[in-house]
Design a protein around this motif. Structure first.
Motif, PDB file in Angstrom:
ATOM      1  N   UNK A 236      -6.759  -1.219  -3.839  1.00 23.59           N
ATOM      2  CA  UNK A 236      -7.577  -0.411  -2.927  1.00 23.59           C
ATOM      3  C   UNK A 236      -7.405  -0.877  -1.479  1.00 23.59           C
ATOM      4  N   UNK A 237      -7.446  -2.197  -1.293  1.00 24.15           N
ATOM      5  CA  UNK A 237      -7.275  -2.753   0.049  1.00 24.15           C
ATOM      6  C   UNK A 237      -5.909  -2.448   0.622  1.00 24.15           C
TER       7      UNK A 237
ATOM      8  N   UNK B 264      -4.887  12.520   6.480  1.00 28.53           N
ATOM      9  CA  UNK B 264      -5.539  11.231   6.196  1.00 28.53           C
ATOM     10  C   UNK B 264      -5.376  10.236   7.347  1.00 28.53           C
ATOM     11  N   UNK B 265      -4.351  10.436   8.183  1.00 26.24           N
ATOM     12  CA  UNK B 265      -4.067   9.464   9.236  1.00 26.24           C
ATOM     13  C   UNK B 265      -5.185   9.419  10.275  1.00 26.24           C
ATOM     14  N   UNK B 266      -5.786   8.233  10.483  1.00 27.60           N
ATOM     15  CA  UNK B 266      -6.850   8.123  11.491  1.00 27.60           C
ATOM     16  C   UNK B 266      -6.372   8.490  12.903  1.00 27.60           C
ATOM     17  N   UNK B 267      -5.062   8.385  13.142  1.00 29.96           N
ATOM     18  CA  UNK B 267      -4.554   8.707  14.481  1.00 29.96           C
ATOM     19  C   UNK B 267      -4.684  10.188  14.820  1.00 29.96           C
TER      20      UNK B 267
ATOM     21  N   UNK C 254      -2.636   0.711   4.385  1.00 33.44           N
ATOM     22  CA  UNK C 254      -1.515   1.629   4.605  1.00 33.44           C
ATOM     23  C   UNK C 254      -1.988   2.897   5.336  1.00 33.44           C
ATOM     24  N   UNK C 255      -3.050   3.504   4.832  1.00 34.32           N
ATOM     25  CA  UNK C 255      -3.563   4.730   5.455  1.00 34.32           C
ATOM     26  C   UNK C 255      -3.991   4.445   6.900  1.00 34.32           C
TER      27      UNK C 255
ATOM     28  N   UNK D  72       0.816  -1.212   0.000  1.00 34.76           N
ATOM     29  CA  UNK D  72       0.000   0.000   0.000  1.00 34.76           C
ATOM     30  C   UNK D  72       0.848   1.260   0.000  1.00 34.76           C
ATOM     31  N   UNK D  73       1.932   1.221   0.749  1.00 38.11           N
ATOM     32  CA  UNK D  73       2.832   2.379   0.818  1.00 38.11           C
ATOM     33  C   UNK D  73       3.435   2.660  -0.559  1.00 38.11           C
TER      34      UNK D  73
END
Lengths: 101, 136
Positions: B126-127, B90-93, B132-133, B48-49
């Motif tokens: 996509x997965x 974008x990072x959920x953190x 990655x995100x 993903x990265x």
């Protein structure tokens, strides 16, 4: 002076037919306004909105496509509130339409 | 107790979890990826990265990557290279709103794959990108 302002507004309404209505659609504000100023549909004529919404996958160089349901919902709102009766937008929009094509 | 903690640690590093609807969406992508390639096991952060950071001839013919607008550090705000629109991290953190609404996730994956890769992403791609995100 106080009398002139309402009078000129009345004249503008008579000459231009309609006053441009502010945006009052939540989906429109979310989907259009999350990337740029949510221009009131009344600022441009129906044929501009129809053409623009038909090629959202190349919206001024970037993909701004939506699912078909949202595309239809927004187009209906744009057409319903488009500025066809406003003389000044007719003149202004010619250049934008050419640009968008 | 320490042994249990050590056993859990790799899992927590692996990725943050998705909410229930998003996990169902991920599971659907997994099935699609498995259908396309029977040797598929799971999505991968490293793949993903690479998808996210590598450059491609974008829609305007100019070499761009996802990081052109989202930046390399996903915990920071991004800026659209063509429109200058400020993009929330974008990072959920640091942004709890990301990767929470399937409709929006699908919309942006479609749009952004098209802008960078000039095609839509496969289920595998996509997965991988979502993993990655979500790891950030």
């Amino acid at each position: 002076m106080k009398k002139i302002v309402p009078f000129s507004m009345l004249m503008a309404t008579l000459v231009f037919g309609e006053v441009v209505k502010p945006v009052d659609n939540t989906l429109y504000l979310k989907e259009c306004g999350s990337c740029h100023f949510a221009f009131s549909p009344g600022l441009l004529p129906k044929r501009f909105w129809v053409k623009m919404m038909a090629k959202l996958d190349n919206h001024f160089g970037t993909d701004a496509s939506l699912d078909s349901k949202d595309t239809q919902t927004l187009l209906s709102y744009m057409v319903k509130n488009s500025g066809d009766k406003v003389l000044i937008t007719k003149i202004h929009s010619q250049r934008l339409i050419i640009y968008a094509e | 107790m320490k042994i249990i903690m050590l056993a859990i640690l790799p899992l927590s590093i692996f990725a943050g979890s998705f909410n229930a609807p998003m996990q169902a969406y991920i599971d659907g992508l997994k099935m699609e990826a498995k259908k396309a390639d029977s040797s598929f096991v799971d999505f991968d952060i490293v793949r993903g990265e690479k998808i996210f950071t590598s450059s491609h001839g974008g829609k305007r013919g100019e070499k761009i990557s996802c990081t052109s607008c989202h930046m390399v550090n996903l915990r920071l705000k991004g800026k659209h290279i063509y429109t200058n629109k400020i993009i929330e991290p974008l990072a959920p953190s640091v942004n709890s709103a990301t990767l929470t609404v399937i409709k929006d996730v699908k919309k942006w994956l479609r749009r952004n794959f098209n802008d960078v890769y000039v095609r839509e992403g496969t289920a595998l791609e996509q997965g991988d990108v979502l993993y990655y995100i979500n790891s950030k």
